[in-house]
Design an enzyme around this catalytic site. Sequence first.
Site, PDB file in Angstrom:
ATOM      1  CB  CYS A 176      -0.977  -0.048   1.160  1.00 47.61           C
ATOM      2  SG  CYS A 176      -2.001  -1.539   1.013  1.00 47.61           S
ATOM      3  CG  HIS A 307      -1.279   5.018   4.694  1.00 45.91           C
ATOM      4  ND1 HIS A 307      -1.169   4.748   3.349  1.00 45.91           N
ATOM      5  CD2 HIS A 307      -1.611   3.840   5.286  1.00 45.91           C
ATOM      6  CE1 HIS A 307      -1.407   3.455   3.139  1.00 45.91           C
ATOM      7  NE2 HIS A 307      -1.679   2.895   4.294  1.00 45.91           N
ATOM      8  CG  HIS A 342      -6.384   1.271   1.629  1.00 45.35           C
ATOM      9  ND1 HIS A 342      -5.466   1.582   0.639  1.00 45.35           N
ATOM     10  CD2 HIS A 342      -5.661   0.827   2.674  1.00 45.35           C
ATOM     11  CE1 HIS A 342      -4.247   1.322   1.083  1.00 45.35           C
ATOM     12  NE2 HIS A 342      -4.333   0.853   2.311  1.00 45.35           N
TER      13      HIS A 342
END
Lengths: 422, 85, 357
Positions: A176, A307, A342
């Site tokens: 990620c 994030h 996400h």
Amino acid sequence: MSAAGIPAGPVAGPRRVVLTGCGVLSSIGNGVAEFTTALRAGRVGTGDITVFDTTGFPSRRGHQVHGFDAATALHRVRPEHSGRATQFAAAAARMALDDAGLDEAWLRERRGTVVVGTTDGEVGELDLLTRSALAIGLGAFTGAALSRTATGSLALGVVRELGLSDVESSTIATACAAGNYAIGAGFDAVRSGRSAWALVGGADALNRKTFAGFARLGLVAPDECRPFDADRVGLLTGEGAGLLLLESEESALARGAHIYAEVLGYGLNCDASHPTTPEENSVARCIRLALESASVKPDEVDLISAHGTGTRTNDTTEIAAIRQVYGDEVPRTVGVKGMIGHTMGAASALGAIASALAIRHGFIPPTANHRSTDPDCPVDVVPNASVPADVRIVQNNGLAFGGNNAVVLLGRHESHRGESVR
Amino acid sequence: MNVNTPVDVPAVRAIITDILELDDDELTGTSLFIEDHGADSLGAIEILSRIEKELGVVIPQDALVKLVHLDAVLDVLATAERRTP
Amino acid sequence: MSTAVITAWSAVSPYGTGRAPLAAGLRTRTAPPESAGPEEWTAQPAATARVVPGFEVREALGKAGTRGMDRLTGLAAVTVREVLSGEPPAGEDGDLGTGIVLGTASGSIQGFMEFTKASLEGERPIDVMPSRIPNMAMNRAASAGAIRHALKGPNTTVAAGRLSGLVALDQACRLLADGRAERMLAGSAEEFSATRAHLTRAAHGDGVVLGEGCVMVLLEHGDTATGEPLAEVLAVHHRVAPPGEFTAALTAAVRAALAEAGVPSGTVWAAVPGEAPGPAGEQERRVHEELFPADVRARAASVALLGETAAATGAYQLAALLSEPGEPGRIALVTATDPDGPVGCAVLRLLTEGESA
């Protein structure tokens, strides 16, 4: 260019690297114009996932890309021969090229770099293969499956779509944080003169494997992703792509390009502590590495694109790390995952594009779905509504499973030499 | 609906000792999974997952933080719901 | 700008664990034995491959932190351990200056498919194996190596098919050159699995014998290296061939790499091709015949000995060069050709007399 030798080329010393084209696929809009409008409006792209069968899962909500017609978006890559993530990467690259006002011929005349970050590559194709193998046995493994399921297919899809050859290409699979890793690789290639341009970013497609994993971990929110909210319960998986066209300042100025932002620098490091839990000191170190690489002081940063997954652990750890570096003077810190979910390997690439749009258009995209800020995340998250702001420097965070951290710094590009944002 | 049948303690012990890779006598009612047995957050999820699957119950995800030792697991199980197919 | 030098290397290969068995096997041009692979859902009972003999992750690494760890990660983690063997463990702050770049084709595809299978077949779709969740991130192998040795520098996982080893080498050299790390481990890995065997044979024919393993080199700055330099990385160049037409692009890549290295083609002592299956490999061999005399082509072992090692191939080619004895200062190169298009070349200067037999 050589791995370790001295770069050839007319310009001595490192070049300044600017962002001149963006390609976006996301749950809140495809193309940079739609994406900008949606970020400004604080639009939330949550919906029921339909790309795979969600029957029996505790929730079926996520952030899916809609209105993507691969056959129209792609000129050379054949949708029937490639997986969804490869299609996303290739289509977003073409969008970035168009947005930069460039064409394929321009790319072909110069050596370039293509790096696409991803979490899952073509795991969606492996999901389909698994289903077939369970249904029909070993006949499911066909001759084309090896290429179709290869992770390298994402970068290669970009290369094939644009008909390129004198190009170094790789897919970076650092989960990620991969989008920021890719931006860093492209930044270094252009800065050193090894490449005249770089098409970099990230892409991922929704798939059952990852959805099941996050659901099993209990990290999937039942309704919305609420970064930094006191009552946050988790993330929503998403898909999309963000591709950035980088070139040298000299090149962009010479052709009169529209410059979104300058890439100022980046930092990479590894927690080396736990496979799934982030480590505060290490994240703080990565931020410091990025600031140092960019020659930026903390008080010069106007915005942090976090994030911000909306899980308990990530958000608390990330904010603590930010506060280690910034003390009590933390710039506004937003989590765009409330809007786009996400998007895994695309996440930090889309975060970087959102950061560049904030710089270019003078607004801060909000942290959506927000009710009350967690006292353990004491920062201004710009809840629910975007605000106009003079944004000069943005820090964009990417934190991954495996403790792979990558932080990119973007700054406003001043067209007159000597009036650099630094 | 609640589980009215008594909790199958040996089965629960077997799952936990298997996941934490312990001999049976190492696991007491109150020995801590993380501090005493070196488990991590994934270990707790694995315990929850295996118990759910093998005992046919549903444990709410927010009970995860309570699963610190065997007795705590048995307490949570005493009020767990049966799985509906 | 200093050049990067290789100061250590090791491997887990079908010859066994560590550098010595691989180096000996390559030097003597002896193919490793074929044996049965791990038991898996899609396995064909009689199938054999050039697997790492008797490799079991938890036996190789111990129980701590290895529950559920996939084979690919185990192979990579053992390789990191072997490369760093002899070094004292990192202090409390960890080793901030050392990073890893690992090349892979697609992580553990077997592991991914088994996870999805559990989701499809379980009573509930979330009845998947929690201990396998860390494997679901493709950076698992690179990050596990870092976790086990507290390597806190840049940690990158690159996927570029058969180019993965060369791209990893290139990325690691760049991170060093840009001052982002003091030392980098670079290499590539491939696990044997029944799924990979089916995919490979469906693409390249039933006659393909699969191999597996991991090779990593330790890179340092030439002027500050603490270890004895074994080889200097002079250049890495890669690009993408038009579909099916590898010859011209590979030739251009070799010429570009030699030019960047500043060495004429006639000085090349050894050239090692990647032995890709199918037309990619055939065209690659013809390029070598065109560019290099027969003795240059025969000086180092062929990685075909190891079977089809896919993403691990590039790193095995480096091992073939580093294993071969000769005078210090020899110029050597490896080429890589991926059937999907990428082609590349790395040029090294070998600085020692090679492994003693």
